[in-house]
Enzyme design. Sequence first.
Site, PDB file in Angstrom:
ATOM      1  N   ASP A 128       0.833  -1.207   0.000  1.00  8.52           N
ATOM      2  CA  ASP A 128       0.000   0.000   0.000  1.00  8.52           C
ATOM      3  C   ASP A 128       0.869   1.260   0.000  1.00  8.52           C
ATOM      4  OD1 ASP A 128      -2.380   1.374  -0.026  1.00  8.52           O
ATOM      5  OD2 ASP A 128      -2.720   1.234   2.125  1.00  8.52           O
TER       6      ASP A 128
ATOM      7  N   HIS B 258       2.130   3.623  -9.131  1.00  7.41           N
ATOM      8  CA  HIS B 258       1.990   2.186  -9.381  1.00  7.41           C
ATOM      9  C   HIS B 258       3.189   1.654 -10.181  1.00  7.41           C
ATOM     10  CE1 HIS B 258      -1.814   2.079  -7.470  1.00  7.41           C
ATOM     11  NE2 HIS B 258      -2.448   2.794  -8.383  1.00  7.41           N
TER      12      HIS B 258
ATOM     13  N   LEU C  11      10.964 -20.502  -4.897  1.00 10.42           N
ATOM     14  CA  LEU C  11      10.010 -19.569  -4.283  1.00 10.42           C
ATOM     15  C   LEU C  11       8.652 -19.732  -4.956  1.00 10.42           C
ATOM     16  CD1 LEU C  11       9.324 -16.949  -2.515  1.00 10.42           C
ATOM     17  CD2 LEU C  11       9.790 -15.670  -4.599  1.00 10.42           C
TER      18      LEU C  11
ATOM     19  N   LEU D 162      -6.618  -5.238   7.537  1.00  6.20           N
ATOM     20  CA  LEU D 162      -6.287  -6.308   6.583  1.00  6.20           C
ATOM     21  C   LEU D 162      -6.884  -6.064   5.203  1.00  6.20           C
ATOM     22  CD1 LEU D 162      -6.593  -9.587   8.705  1.00  6.20           C
ATOM     23  CD2 LEU D 162      -4.511  -8.632   7.702  1.00  6.20           C
TER      24      LEU D 162
END
Length: 249
Positions: free
Chosen positions: A28, A45, A139, A199
């Site tokens: 965020d 962004h 990963l 959240l």
Amino acid sequence: MSKSETTAAAETLPPLTHIPAHIAIIMDGNGRWAKARGLNRAAGHRAGTENLRRVLSAVVEMGVPILTIYAFSTENWERPRSEVRVLLGLIERVLDTETEELARNGVRIRHIGRISGLPTRVVNKIRQAEAMTRYNERLVLNVAFNYGGRAEIVDAIRAIINEGLDPDEITEDTVSAHLTTGGLPDPDLIIRTGGDQRLSNFMIWQAAYAELYITPIFWPDFDREELHKAILAFGHRQRRFGRVESDEA
Ligand code: FPP
């Protein structure tokens, strides 16, 4: 700080003793990062996307086996159309330009969230990236795109009902297995950048016992050193999962 100074600083960071098996990040603050620089939200962004590359390489290097990133929520469709277009364009570009390198580095890409509602072009690229990286094990990168925790639980309930399971046989494990993260362990550490203490519908089932780490740093500025700090803080947390220590009785 110059690049060599930054490297020197990184080298003096305390060693990490507890590496979480699964880190999830709410990325965020792109908009506020841009505003603070007199830029538009799209620039924020783009900077956030660039940062993702840096954080990903740090995560791989630190040996974290699973990373989940919250890139686009089911609620984000309500943002201005131009911003939605930017975010869809960015995921397409990332998949176009990064998949091969991620594949070479042992990263397995998985989409979590609702595939329905996404443009066909994006869906095809997601499926292609998943297929190309499916045997990688270094990963697991879960990309939460068109993701909402409540929607995910609704979809799991629908799937359970459709399978005709006996209600008495339904356990927490049944629900976990029907989520889009089915088969993966819950996150140990959820990091939220940008300072908000919530959240936002992210992994609300899986977050039950996750450690939360909230930092005011905006996502484009959340670098390797900040990630190191978050993992270090995680290592100092006492995780009891609702129990007490055996000698405390
Ligand atoms: C929140 O910042 C961030 C998002 C809604 C999108 C996150 C996307 C990226 C980091 C880049 C795209 C990622 C991929 C995988 C292509 P915000 O816009 O809510 O910031 P604000 O709270 O400061 O307004």
